[in-house]
Design a protein around this motif. Structure first.
Motif, PDB file in Angstrom:
ATOM      1  N   GLU A 210     -23.007 -27.160  58.176  1.00  0.00           N
ATOM      2  CA  GLU A 210     -21.704 -27.273  57.502  1.00  0.00           C
ATOM      3  C   GLU A 210     -21.669 -26.240  56.384  1.00  0.00           C
ATOM      4  N   ASN A 211     -20.546 -25.543  56.257  1.00  0.00           N
ATOM      5  CA  ASN A 211     -20.481 -24.497  55.218  1.00  0.00           C
ATOM      6  C   ASN A 211     -19.924 -25.030  53.899  1.00  0.00           C
ATOM      7  N   PHE A 212     -19.881 -26.364  53.781  1.00  0.00           N
ATOM      8  CA  PHE A 212     -19.416 -26.964  52.533  1.00  0.00           C
ATOM      9  C   PHE A 212     -20.495 -27.919  52.016  1.00  0.00           C
ATOM     10  N   GLY A 213     -20.354 -28.257  50.728  1.00  0.00           N
ATOM     11  CA  GLY A 213     -21.349 -29.129  50.105  1.00  0.00           C
ATOM     12  C   GLY A 213     -20.983 -30.583  50.254  1.00  0.00           C
ATOM     13  N   VAL A 214     -21.048 -31.337  49.152  1.00  0.00           N
ATOM     14  CA  VAL A 214     -20.804 -32.778  49.273  1.00  0.00           C
ATOM     15  C   VAL A 214     -19.364 -33.153  48.905  1.00  0.00           C
ATOM     16  N   LYS A 215     -18.548 -32.138  48.631  1.00  0.00           N
ATOM     17  CA  LYS A 215     -17.104 -32.341  48.420  1.00  0.00           C
ATOM     18  C   LYS A 215     -16.809 -33.472  47.435  1.00  0.00           C
ATOM     19  N   GLY A 216     -17.529 -33.514  46.345  1.00  0.00           N
ATOM     20  CA  GLY A 216     -17.266 -34.525  45.318  1.00  0.00           C
ATOM     21  C   GLY A 216     -17.810 -35.900  45.657  1.00  0.00           C
ATOM     22  N   ARG A 267     -42.573 -38.817  69.804  1.00  0.00           N
ATOM     23  CA  ARG A 267     -43.854 -38.906  69.099  1.00  0.00           C
ATOM     24  C   ARG A 267     -43.613 -39.057  67.593  1.00  0.00           C
ATOM     25  N   PRO A 268     -44.435 -39.837  66.880  1.00  0.00           N
ATOM     26  CA  PRO A 268     -44.251 -39.926  65.422  1.00  0.00           C
ATOM     27  C   PRO A 268     -44.262 -38.532  64.795  1.00  0.00           C
ATOM     28  N   ILE A 269     -43.364 -38.305  63.856  1.00  0.00           N
ATOM     29  CA  ILE A 269     -43.206 -36.959  63.263  1.00  0.00           C
ATOM     30  C   ILE A 269     -44.319 -36.712  62.248  1.00  0.00           C
ATOM     31  N   LYS A 270     -44.982 -35.556  62.377  1.00  0.00           N
ATOM     32  CA  LYS A 270     -46.047 -35.207  61.420  1.00  0.00           C
ATOM     33  C   LYS A 270     -45.451 -34.371  60.294  1.00  0.00           C
ATOM     34  N   PRO A 271     -46.093 -34.369  59.105  1.00  0.00           N
ATOM     35  CA  PRO A 271     -45.547 -33.586  57.982  1.00  0.00           C
ATOM     36  C   PRO A 271     -45.340 -32.116  58.349  1.00  0.00           C
ATOM     37  N   GLU A 272     -46.217 -31.556  59.189  1.00  0.00           N
ATOM     38  CA  GLU A 272     -46.072 -30.121  59.518  1.00  0.00           C
ATOM     39  C   GLU A 272     -44.883 -29.847  60.445  1.00  0.00           C
ATOM     40  N   ASP A 273     -44.299 -30.906  60.988  1.00  0.00           N
ATOM     41  CA  ASP A 273     -43.132 -30.736  61.859  1.00  0.00           C
ATOM     42  C   ASP A 273     -41.816 -30.961  61.104  1.00  0.00           C
ATOM     43  N   LEU A 274     -41.882 -30.901  59.791  1.00  0.00           N
ATOM     44  CA  LEU A 274     -40.696 -31.194  58.990  1.00  0.00           C
ATOM     45  C   LEU A 274     -40.582 -30.235  57.809  1.00  0.00           C
ATOM     46  N   VAL A 275     -39.384 -29.659  57.631  1.00  0.00           N
ATOM     47  CA  VAL A 275     -39.096 -28.869  56.415  1.00  0.00           C
ATOM     48  C   VAL A 275     -37.806 -29.421  55.810  1.00  0.00           C
ATOM     49  N   LEU A 276     -37.867 -29.704  54.517  1.00  0.00           N
ATOM     50  CA  LEU A 276     -36.687 -30.236  53.834  1.00  0.00           C
ATOM     51  C   LEU A 276     -36.148 -29.212  52.845  1.00  0.00           C
ATOM     52  N   GLY A 277     -34.863 -29.256  52.581  1.00  0.00           N
ATOM     53  CA  GLY A 277     -34.267 -28.326  51.625  1.00  0.00           C
ATOM     54  C   GLY A 277     -33.136 -28.982  50.849  1.00  0.00           C
ATOM     55  N   GLN A 278     -32.787 -28.336  49.746  1.00  0.00           N
ATOM     56  CA  GLN A 278     -31.652 -28.809  48.944  1.00  0.00           C
ATOM     57  C   GLN A 278     -30.931 -27.569  48.437  1.00  0.00           C
ATOM     58  N   PHE A 279     -29.617 -27.528  48.590  1.00  0.00           N
ATOM     59  CA  PHE A 279     -28.927 -26.298  48.172  1.00  0.00           C
ATOM     60  C   PHE A 279     -28.869 -26.201  46.656  1.00  0.00           C
ATOM     61  N   SER A 280     -28.986 -24.978  46.194  1.00  0.00           N
ATOM     62  CA  SER A 280     -28.964 -24.710  44.770  1.00  0.00           C
ATOM     63  C   SER A 280     -27.588 -25.109  44.216  1.00  0.00           C
ATOM     64  N   GLY A 281     -27.579 -25.925  43.179  1.00  0.00           N
ATOM     65  CA  GLY A 281     -26.311 -26.389  42.610  1.00  0.00           C
ATOM     66  C   GLY A 281     -26.031 -27.838  42.948  1.00  0.00           C
ATOM     67  N   TYR A 282     -26.757 -28.379  43.954  1.00  0.00           N
ATOM     68  CA  TYR A 282     -26.516 -29.781  44.347  1.00  0.00           C
ATOM     69  C   TYR A 282     -26.700 -30.734  43.160  1.00  0.00           C
ATOM     70  N   ARG A 283     -27.740 -30.462  42.356  1.00  0.00           N
ATOM     71  CA  ARG A 283     -28.052 -31.385  41.259  1.00  0.00           C
ATOM     72  C   ARG A 283     -27.002 -31.382  40.159  1.00  0.00           C
ATOM     73  N   LYS A 284     -26.102 -30.405  40.208  1.00  0.00           N
ATOM     74  CA  LYS A 284     -25.036 -30.366  39.190  1.00  0.00           C
ATOM     75  C   LYS A 284     -23.752 -31.035  39.689  1.00  0.00           C
ATOM     76  N   GLU A 285     -23.769 -31.502  40.948  1.00  0.00           N
ATOM     77  CA  GLU A 285     -22.568 -32.154  41.504  1.00  0.00           C
ATOM     78  C   GLU A 285     -22.334 -33.482  40.782  1.00  0.00           C
ATOM     79  N   PRO A 286     -21.058 -33.878  40.590  1.00  0.00           N
ATOM     80  CA  PRO A 286     -20.799 -35.181  39.979  1.00  0.00           C
ATOM     81  C   PRO A 286     -21.454 -36.305  40.799  1.00  0.00           C
ATOM     82  N   GLY A 287     -22.075 -37.240  40.110  1.00  0.00           N
ATOM     83  CA  GLY A 287     -22.684 -38.391  40.784  1.00  0.00           C
ATOM     84  C   GLY A 287     -24.087 -38.134  41.286  1.00  0.00           C
ATOM     85  N   VAL A 288     -24.604 -36.903  41.069  1.00  0.00           N
ATOM     86  CA  VAL A 288     -25.948 -36.571  41.575  1.00  0.00           C
ATOM     87  C   VAL A 288     -26.941 -36.586  40.417  1.00  0.00           C
ATOM     88  N   ASP A 289     -28.101 -37.177  40.671  1.00  0.00           N
ATOM     89  CA  ASP A 289     -29.178 -37.224  39.685  1.00  0.00           C
ATOM     90  C   ASP A 289     -29.650 -35.784  39.402  1.00  0.00           C
TER      91      ASP A 289
END
Ligand code: NDP
Length: 456
Positions: A210-216, A267-289
């Motif tokens: 999705e090319n948009f964030g959390v839309k408020g 099969r149960p997911i191993k840590p090496e089979d997972l990459v997580l990310g967070q877009f820069s600016g997410y933490r400044k969105e209203p309602g976000v820690d």
């Protein structure tokens, strides 16, 4: 078991809500246009509204989202009733029972278009007030729980009031024409079967960008994150449609029996089979820690341990604030041996592509010789289906299809208890993952760390 008696009224809780405005009234209008809205619709609310206010809300909704149609709206208006009351008070439900009796309705479908925290109380009071007797059904909006434990608890609450084949858990994604076409294309064509396995498929890549964030809606997203929002439900359903064996027919349990086999074999997911990310600016969105670790992006590599798929990675990627909005599946096939033509072939030369959004397409990737003396080729894509718009003329919208099916008692497009719970157990290790959450720039393809997952 098949359960195909038609519901004779629709009770929808949350008539003043956002989903009702964007999806439910337009779906009801579309049903009216097709002559299918031949049952009373009882809107439930707690805002102190009158029926006239509900009618005006419905008019505004269809004008904005459905295209106003005077004749169809007159039908919708004539079917609409409204009951206002406190959902914590059993009297509200006794009044509902009286309205159902006035309408001669013995087989209502209760649609819970309300926040999930309110589901258990409403289900219990429907039961206490005897609104769940006989052929009553319940249609439950997503999200269905927030982990395995809460999903089980909600299932227990539902089962105290309704048998499993009267429970319709919405995953609106399955109602989409493109997802239906994926299933159809797989099993209506014999030529795919010989190649649809580990011998010919090198990997399967499923992307929901999705090319948009959390839309408020930061507060909502903090509770969900990408895994709960789209992977546990939509994307695992797609994996099961792609990997399942041919069902014995198109009735609900034939398809769902095959889906559950796939999910159980993941099969149960191993840590090496997972990459997580967070877009820069997410933490400044209203309602976000401001210190939030909630992922807005995930890439995971799944393996389906079955005779057909052993060793083939199913790569699932989903994220917000990416460079484009697109949902697609690419089933990549192994390369032709470089014996006859020794040219370098691009990474993807033979593949089947299912584009699910924003446009609908099915394409087959191949190579063909370029004109000229040399035996040199170029990639081409054969187009099987190429459609610009979803919900085009004559097409059922996803909510129209889902509501129509639930009223008919056709559960094919709804998630069964075992499917929901197994999907939660697949993602549970990710929900509690200690993997780092990598920051990525909005408008990018996600964190570069995900490249090693995408590589297969
Ligand atoms: P809203 O927040 O708009 O609320 C829906 C309705 O619930 C409103 O009528 C509201 O009444 C009522 N409500 C809210 N809080 C309470 C409460 N504590 N007790 C009783 N009633 C309450 O939600 P949405 O319409 O957005 O969503 C409804 C359901 O649909 C949710 O389960 C959501 O996850 C799901 N959904 C929503 C989508 C969307 O696009 N909106 C998409 C997919 C699923 P009032 O107006 O009086 O506050």
């Amino acid at each position: 078991m098949r359960n195909r008696t038609r519901s004779d009224s629709l009770v929808f809780f949350g008539a003043s809500g956002d989903l009702a405005y964007k999806k439910i009234f337009p779906a009801l209008l579309a049903m009216a246009r097709r002559g299918k809205l031949d049952f009373p619709v009882i809107g439930m609310g707690r805002s102190g509204w009158t029926r006239d206010q509900l009618v005006e809300r419905a008019r505004a909704s269809v004008t904005e989202y459905g295209g106003f149609d005077a004749k169809a709206f007159a039908t919708l208006e004539s079917r609409l009733k409204y009951l206002d009351g406190d959902y914590n008070d059993v009297q509200t439900f006794e009044q509902l029972r009286a309205i159902l009796a006035q309408c001669d309705s013995t087989r209502p479908a209760h649609y819970l278009a309300i926040p999930p925290s309110v589901f258990p109380g409403v289900i219990e009071k429907l039961h206490v007030a005897s609104c769940t007797r006989e052929g009553a059904r319940v249609i439950v909006e997503k999200p269905f729980g927030r982990d395995l434990e809460s999903a089980r608890s909600l299932n227990d609450t539902l089962h105290r009031a309704f048998p499993e084949d009267h429970i319709f858990r919405i995953d609106h994604y399955l109602g989409k024409e493109a997802v239906q076409n994926m299933l159809y294309f797989r099993f209506a064509n014999a030529f795919l079967e010989p190649i649809w396995n580990r011998h010919y498929v090198s990997k399967v890549v499923i992307t929901m960008a999705e090319n948009f964030g959390v839309k408020g809606r930061g507060k909502f997203y903090e509770e969900a994150g990408v895994v709960r929002d789209v992977i546990q439900n939509h994307l695992l359903q797609i994996v099961s449609y792609l990997a399942m064996e041919a069902p014995a027919g198109t009735y609900a349990d034939a398809i769902r029996d095959e889906q559950i086999k796939v999910l159980r074999n993941i099969r149960p997911i191993k840590p090496e089979d997972l990459v997580l990310g967070q877009f820069s600016g997410y933490r400044k969105e209203p309602g976000v820690d401001p210190a939030s670790r909630v992922p807005t992006f995930a890439a995971l590599r799944l393996f389906v341990d079955s005779w057909r798929w052993e060793g083939v990675p199913f790569i699932v990627r989903a994220g917000k604030a990416l460079e484009a909005t697109q949902t697609e599946v690419v089933v990549e096939l192994r390369h032709a041996p470089p014996v006859v033509f020794s040219e370098d072939t691009p990474e993807r030369s033979n593949y089947i592509r299912f584009r699910l959004a924003p446009n609908v397409a099915i394409g087959i990737g191949a190579r063909a010789k370029r004109g000229g003396d040399e035996m040199v080729g170029a990639p081409i894509e054969l187009s099987v289906v190429e459609e610009g718009v979803q919900g085009a003329e004559g097409r059922l919208g996803d909510y129209e299809r889902l509501l129509g099916d639930a009223m008919e008692g056709d559960a094919t497009l709804f998630a069964r208890q075992d499917i929901v719970e197994t999907a939660w157990s697949i993602v549970e290790p990710i929900l509690g993952s200690d993997n780092p959450v990598h920051e990525y720039e909005p408008g990018s393809v996600g964190p570069t760390e995900a490249d090693r997952i995408t590589a297969g």
